[in-house]
Design an enzyme around this catalytic site. Structure first.
Site, PDB file in Angstrom:
ATOM      1  CB  CYS A   1     -25.659 -31.393  13.521  1.00 28.83           C
ATOM      2  SG  CYS A   1     -24.073 -32.179  13.694  1.00 28.83           S
TER       3      CYS A   1
ATOM      4  NE  ARG B   1     -31.238 -32.295  10.822  1.00 27.58           N
ATOM      5  CZ  ARG B   1     -31.318 -31.609   9.691  1.00 27.58           C
ATOM      6  NH1 ARG B   1     -32.481 -31.421   9.125  1.00 27.58           N
ATOM      7  NH2 ARG B   1     -30.245 -31.103   9.144  1.00 27.58           N
TER       8      ARG B   1
ATOM      9  CD1 TRP C   1     -25.134 -38.885  13.135  1.00 30.87           C
ATOM     10  CD2 TRP C   1     -23.502 -38.049  11.863  1.00 30.87           C
ATOM     11  NE1 TRP C   1     -24.696 -39.875  12.296  1.00 30.87           N
ATOM     12  CE2 TRP C   1     -23.694 -39.385  11.501  1.00 30.87           C
ATOM     13  CE3 TRP C   1     -22.516 -37.307  11.195  1.00 30.87           C
ATOM     14  CZ2 TRP C   1     -22.943 -40.010  10.511  1.00 30.87           C
ATOM     15  CZ3 TRP C   1     -21.780 -37.922  10.212  1.00 30.87           C
ATOM     16  CH2 TRP C   1     -21.995 -39.267   9.881  1.00 30.87           C
TER      17      TRP C   1
ATOM     18  CG  ASN D   1     -25.906 -29.237  10.367  1.00 35.97           C
ATOM     19  OD1 ASN D   1     -25.075 -30.114  10.214  1.00 35.97           O
ATOM     20  ND2 ASN D   1     -27.107 -29.294   9.831  1.00 35.97           N
ATOM     21  N   GLY D   2     -22.393 -28.836  10.129  1.00 37.22           N
ATOM     22  CA  GLY D   2     -21.478 -28.742   8.988  1.00 37.22           C
ATOM     23  C   GLY D   2     -20.066 -29.129   9.394  1.00 37.22           C
TER      24      GLY D   2
ATOM     25  CD  GLU E   1     -33.101 -48.830  -1.404  1.00 31.80           C
ATOM     26  OE1 GLU E   1     -31.939 -48.453  -1.646  1.00 31.80           O
ATOM     27  OE2 GLU E   1     -33.774 -48.340  -0.476  1.00 31.80           O
TER      28      GLU E   1
ATOM     29  CE  LYS F   1     -33.791 -48.876   2.970  1.00 26.77           C
ATOM     30  NZ  LYS F   1     -33.831 -47.650   2.282  1.00 26.77           N
TER      31      LYS F   1
ATOM     32  CD  GLU G   1     -30.671 -47.767   5.146  1.00 23.13           C
ATOM     33  OE1 GLU G   1     -30.113 -46.701   5.363  1.00 23.13           O
ATOM     34  OE2 GLU G   1     -31.467 -47.912   4.196  1.00 23.13           O
TER      35      GLU G   1
ATOM     36  CG  HIS H   1     -17.210 -64.470 -12.451  1.00 22.27           C
ATOM     37  ND1 HIS H   1     -16.473 -65.184 -13.385  1.00 22.27           N
ATOM     38  CD2 HIS H   1     -18.437 -64.298 -13.003  1.00 22.27           C
ATOM     39  CE1 HIS H   1     -17.224 -65.412 -14.453  1.00 22.27           C
ATOM     40  NE2 HIS H   1     -18.414 -64.887 -14.250  1.00 22.27           N
TER      41      HIS H   1
ATOM     42  CE  LYS I   1     -35.452 -39.409   5.879  1.00 24.89           C
ATOM     43  NZ  LYS I   1     -35.564 -40.703   5.197  1.00 24.89           N
TER      44      LYS I   1
HETATM   45  C1  F6R Z   1     -30.966 -45.071   2.869  1.00 25.23           C
HETATM   46  C2  F6R Z   1     -31.035 -43.625   2.758  1.00 25.23           C
HETATM   47  C3  F6R Z   1     -29.841 -42.930   2.239  1.00 25.23           C
HETATM   48  C4  F6R Z   1     -30.273 -41.724   1.384  1.00 25.23           C
HETATM   49  C5  F6R Z   1     -29.028 -40.905   0.992  1.00 25.23           C
HETATM   50  C6  F6R Z   1     -29.400 -39.718   0.122  1.00 25.23           C
HETATM   51  O1  F6R Z   1     -32.165 -45.592   3.357  1.00 25.23           O
HETATM   52  O2  F6R Z   1     -32.016 -43.017   3.103  1.00 25.23           O
HETATM   53  O3  F6R Z   1     -28.989 -43.776   1.541  1.00 25.23           O
HETATM   54  O4  F6R Z   1     -30.937 -42.196   0.251  1.00 25.23           O
HETATM   55  O5  F6R Z   1     -28.395 -40.442   2.152  1.00 25.23           O
HETATM   56  O6  F6R Z   1     -30.269 -38.851   0.789  1.00 25.23           O
HETATM   57  P1  F6R Z   1     -31.146 -37.831  -0.019  1.00 25.23           P
HETATM   58  O7  F6R Z   1     -32.139 -38.608  -0.817  1.00 25.23           O
HETATM   59  O8  F6R Z   1     -31.796 -36.969   1.020  1.00 25.23           O
HETATM   60  O9  F6R Z   1     -30.210 -37.059  -0.902  1.00 25.23           O
END
Ligand code: F6R
Length: 598
Positions: A2, A28, A73, A97-98, A474, A478, A481, A497, A593
């Protein structure tokens, strides 16, 4: 997650200010949006979907000096206008927000006192609680003190009251800034929401009430004693949101990685290894390091573990923050807890940091956002220089975090005498040349061909050993997502396995091969899937003569730096696949984000 924006000032163009703010917060992640503004009375406009939908409902000829806005969100209740913010109950209107954890209990109490609820949100309950206290006390600040005592959970609030032309704000475990310019005052989740208009900014502390009129900002502690504000001017250069000709922010940010690497490491290496030792804390006093983070930042921790354990010979424990915060951590005064976070606000990582601090364990934060809560609260801060990252899926912040962990490994290894002069020369030369090598790796055109071959599949596997397994994780995240393809990362030796049963004709398997002493082992594992029909791609820094379908050759550099090249094909293959699938690359569905709730 949010986003909040609010304005109270002399500018009558408040509705435009709110919409501009909400647009700047789009990165975000959100699913609905709304605003509340006041002329004779408080008016609320909401809409599901993108900000444009909301914008279309607003008459911008309307003059008003005060308003609050929100991108939601969804956490409590589905995505619909009823659940979106602002919420109004009685005299009070809020954006939030929260997560209010004890909202069910409070809802019951308030229902028995005659309150009715139109939404399924925790926010409407918070709004009703403030209204209840306000009716009881006739004073909004006293009501907020009571509210803060009663509420369990996290909140950043923008509050308007029917009887006054003031905005109030309080926060706990959720970020909120206050900003100002000559003509008025702002609140927001992030400076970027108001940087077009405001000149200076401050971070609101927890347990502080902000009272924001059109020409004054006053802060009060829980005893309603005035406390000082601490404004700093806004650095507008860091708030550039131009895509610079790229189709997506993600692609732009991938291309920024050479500069980000240079900006992040060069302040530590002005005079070679001596300045690295000088400018970093003394890590030799620790005999154990815990790296705690979420998502991609957790994956950087796995890369860091590999490097620190191999080069500095110190055991590293990497844990997901949402687990670490609630478990028994057998740390002691010789343990350093490192939290890694782009935003510096991720709720679970922040909680893990606070837990370690509370237990008197030394803490270090690797953070991108200046002034964020983790940056302020950790004992030691190592700031990465990724600049603002707008695409929800991290790329350049991931690399900058890896670069910082590589520097820590190098610092510790060199302080312990584990790296001789010759090896140090190679490393420093590689560091100097790395930005160009990253750039060349980005420019390889094979990623599109690989994407064409795999984008229609429902399952894609990534495999590797050692540090390549950390990178596989990773790469897989990527892809998941941004392209919504189900993907799994496996330690290459583990596939047989169980999971190898999922490999069939045409299943894409991407193997990562940079661990020199393990390459032959992983090659055998890729042969195993190839003979079962997999479409095989290898990403490697060595000459591989096997007959795999695609072979991406990346430059070979010292292992401390190799991951910064290996990650590039993984980012770009995901990007190209998502593009072919017409996905919303910068704002994938359901993702946020900055994850400021548990
Ligand atoms: C994936 C991504 C998330 C963040 C995670 C932690 O592309 O961006 O997995 O890495 O939400 O976020 P931060 O780094 O802001 O603590």
């Amino acid at each position: 997650m949010c986003g909040i924006v609010g304005y109270n000032g002399k500018d009558k163009n408040t509705l435009r200010i709110l919409i501009d703010g909400l647009k700047a917060l789009e990165y975000r992640g959100y699913d609905s949006a709304g605003i509340a503004y006041k002329n004779d009375e408080i008016n609320i406009i909401k809409s599901v979907g993108k900000i444009n939908e909301l914008e279309n409902k607003i008459d911008f000829n309307l003059n008003t000096n005060i308003g609050i806005g929100h991108t939601r969100w969804a956490t409590h209740g589905s995505v619909n206008e009823n659940n979106s913010h602002p919420h109004n109950v009685g005299d009070i209107t809020i954006v939030h927000n929260g997560i209010i954890e004890n909202f069910n209990e409070i809802k019951k109490e308030l229902t028995s006192k005659g309150y009715h609820f139109n939404s399924t949100t925790d926010t409407e309950v918070a709004c009703a609680l403030i209204d209840y206290y306000y009716k009881e006390n006739k004073d909004i600040k006293t009501s907020l003190v009571k509210f803060m005592k009663k509420i369990k959970g996290s909140y950043a609030l923008g509050i308007m009251c029917k009887d006054s032309d003031t905005i109030y704000s309080v926060r706990k475990d959720s970020p909120l800034i206050i900003a100002k310019n000559e003509s008025g005052n702002f609140i927001a989740s992030d400076t970027i929401a108001v940087s077009k208009y405001a000149d200076s900014v401050m971070y609101l502390d927890e347990n502080v009430i902000a009272e924001i009129t059109n020409d004054k900002i006053t802060l009060f502690d829980k005893d309603l004693k005035e406390v000082e504000s601490n404004f700093k001017s806004i650095d507008k250069s860091t708030n550039n949101t131009d895509k610079c000709g790229y189709d997506h922010y993600m692609l732009k940010e991938i291309h920024e990685q050479p500069k980000v690497f240079r900006d992040t490491v060069s302040p530590y290496l002005e005079n070679g290894i001596d300045s690295l030792i000088d400018k970093m804390p003394d890590f030799t006093k620790y005999n154990r390091i815990d790296i705690v983070a979420c998502g991609s930042a957790y994956h950087t921790g796995l890369v860091g573990k590999n490097l620190i354990e191999e080069f500095a010979q110190v055991p590293v424990n990497v844990e997901v923050a949402s687990e670490y915060r609630y478990k028994n951590n057998f740390y002691d005064d010789k343990t350093l807890v490192i939290v890694v976070s782009q935003s510096g606000e991720t709720a679970d990582t922040l909680a893990a940091l606070r837990k370690a601090k509370n237990d008197n364990i030394d803490t270090l934060a690797i953070v991108n956002v200046e002034g964020s809560t983790m940056a302020r609260e950790a004992d030691i801060l190592l700031k990465i220089k990724a600049g603002r990252e707008i695409a929800v899926a991290t790329t350049k912040a991931y690399s900058a975090q890896v670069a910082m962990l590589s520097l820590i490994a190098l610092n510790l290894a060199s302080a312990k005498g584990n790296i001789d002069k010759e090896e140090m020369k190679v490393i420093l030369k590689d560091i100097k040349e790395l930005p160009v090598k990253i750039e060349n790796t980005i420019l390889n055109s094979d990623y599109k061909n690989i994407a064409e071959a795999i984008y229609k599949n429902d399952n894609i596997f990534f495999i590797g050993r050692g540090i390549d397994y950390a990178l596989s994780m990773e790469g897989s995240l990527k892809l998941k997502e941004i392209s919504y393809i189900n993907s799994q990362a496996y330690a290459a030796g583990e596939l047989k396995h169980g999971t190898i049963s999922l490999i069939e004709e045409g299943t894409p398997v991407i193997g990562i091969l940079t661990e020199e002493n393990l390459i032959l082992k992983t090659i055998s594992n890729i042969e195993e899937v190839k003979s079962r029909g997999a479409i095989t791609t290898v990403i490697t820094n060595s000459d591989i003569n096997n007959n795999f379908d695609y072979n991406i050759k990346i430059p070979k550099v010292h292992k401390l730096l190799q991951s910064l090249l290996t990650i590039i094909p993984l980012q770009l293959i995901s990007y190209e696949v998502a593009k072919l699938r017409n996905c919303n690359i910068d704002q994938p569905k359901n993702l946020a984000k900055s994850v400021t709730v548990e």
